[in-house]
Design an enzyme around this catalytic site. Structure first.
Site, PDB file in Angstrom:
ATOM      1  CE1 TYR A   1     -64.644  -2.752  30.801  1.00 22.98           C
ATOM      2  CE2 TYR A   1     -63.025  -2.288  32.486  1.00 22.98           C
ATOM      3  CZ  TYR A   1     -64.178  -2.919  32.073  1.00 22.98           C
ATOM      4  OH  TYR A   1     -64.866  -3.720  32.952  1.00 22.98           O
TER       5      TYR A   1
ATOM      6  CG  HIS B   1     -63.893  -8.710  30.909  1.00 23.29           C
ATOM      7  ND1 HIS B   1     -63.296  -7.582  30.386  1.00 23.29           N
ATOM      8  CD2 HIS B   1     -65.119  -8.328  31.330  1.00 23.29           C
ATOM      9  CE1 HIS B   1     -64.136  -6.573  30.503  1.00 23.29           C
ATOM     10  NE2 HIS B   1     -65.257  -7.004  31.052  1.00 23.29           N
TER      11      HIS B   1
END
Ligand code: NAD
Length: 325
Positions: A72, A135
């Site tokens: 992110y 992820h």
């Protein structure tokens, strides 16, 4: 010190935060979780001080679960969250991820995972996380994830760098394939349970419950689509789905309702997940999300919005490596 499910805290808008146990872990997470991807400017540029204030308000108001990733904002979200959590780390349950480092940058090798967690811990200014997720597993080689990544994550657990481990991703079948091949403690799924989708409930939840795996539902606003502001440019859903969302937002507006409040409440009411992760970066969003916990959804408006969404319901987009499609 974590609040137990028997205690409750009352917010400015009178909401009483509830807590649920994540699967077989000892983590009692608030049903409203703080998704920190917006701290990495994923949804537009945000002020670092705004983000910090949002994190502090969330903690003060009973939110104890925070989710972030090195992906992110290419580590920006972790760094900002780390700053915001200084002096407050013991009040939160903190999750970060490994394996994804850019839009097209994936590395699920043991070596990269071990190094990546140390980098994350430095940015987060802590010496452990509570949950470490692999992820977006559909972008990896699923055999490698089962045989190499998960064992490396278990080694990190033995070393005390993470308390639990889990997997995240978009297509449910890959999450299921991994979770039925090797034990994991938690699964984070996004855009599969909200006003536009429900196959998390029909497909994933029964298997997770059977295996005692904690479930986390992310993106209750369908990654910003179920908001007055509308979808970000990069949103992968079809134009038809986007149009249905705009029609639903307008429908709500004309009835003095708000599509985001409705969408959030719908997810917060769903009992088969421990927490719903909302992406937030300002105090206003935290406050609004907490108030959505309190205000019951108008059943008639909900019915009509669900009818608007019927043609777009459970429509997904491809995600992952070609061989994983
Ligand atoms: P979301 O559905 O939570 O939408 C976020 C957007 O909605 C942002 O633009 C935010 O500003 C806005 N918003 C937040 N609260 C609002 C409110 N009350 N009213 C109106 N608008 C509001 O999508 P998300 O951020 O992608 O998902 C939540 C979190 O879940 C992420 O931050 C991340 O932590 C996690 N997540 C993980 C994965 C993964 O692991 N693959 C994927 C998606 C999400």
């Amino acid at each position: 010190m974590l609040r137990s499910s028997t205690t409750a805290w009352t917010s400015r808008c009178g909401s009483r935060m509830q807590y649920r146990v994540l699967g077989k872990t000892d983590l009692e997470v608030s049903i409203v979780g703080f998704g920190a991807s917006p701290l990495g400017d994923v949804y537009g540029v945000t002020g670092p001080e705004d983000g910090e204030r949002a994190v502090h308000l969330a903690i003060d108001e009973g939110i104890n679960f925070f989710d972030v990733s090195p992906y992110y904002g290419l580590s920006l979200a972790e760094s900002r969250l780390g700053v915001a959590l200084q002096g407050r780390r013991s009040k939160v349950i903190l999750a970060t991820k490994c394996g994804r480092y850019g839009a097209d940058e994936f590395d699920f090798s043991a070596g990269r995972i071990l190094a990546s967690v140390d980098e994350s811990l430095r940015r987060l200014r802590t010496d452990y996380v509570d949950v470490l997720f692999a992820h977006d597993v559909e972008f990896g080689d699923l055999n490698q994830i089962v045989e190499e990544s998960i064992p490396a994550m278990r080694r990190l657990q033995e070393q005390g760098k993470t308390r639990y481990i889990g997997i995240t991703g978009f297509p449910l079948r890959h999450l299921i394939r991994i979770a039925t091949s090797v034990p994991v403690d938690a699964i984070l799924s996004y855009c599969h349970y909200n006003l536009l989708a429900d196959d998390l409930d029909t497909v994933l939840a029964p298997i997770a419950e059977n295996l005692g795996i904690g479930l986390i539902n992310a993106s209750p606003l369908h990654m910003g689509m179920l908001t007055e502001r509308g979808s970000p440019d990069w949103h992968p859903a079809s134009k038809e789905t986007d149009e249905a969302a705009r029609n639903a937002a307008e429908f709500c507006r004309n009835r003095s309702s708000d599509i985001s409040d409705l969408a959030l409440r719908f997810c917060f009411d769903y009992p088969r997940v421990a927490t719903t992760l909302v992406g937030m970066a300002t105090k206003d969003q935290v406050h609004k999300s907490l108030c959505a916990c309190q205000a019951p959804a108008d059943p008639q408006i909900l019915l009509e919005v669900r009818a608007i969404f019927a043609p777009a319901f459970n429509r997904f987009w491809p995600s992952g490596r070609e061989e994983n499609q």
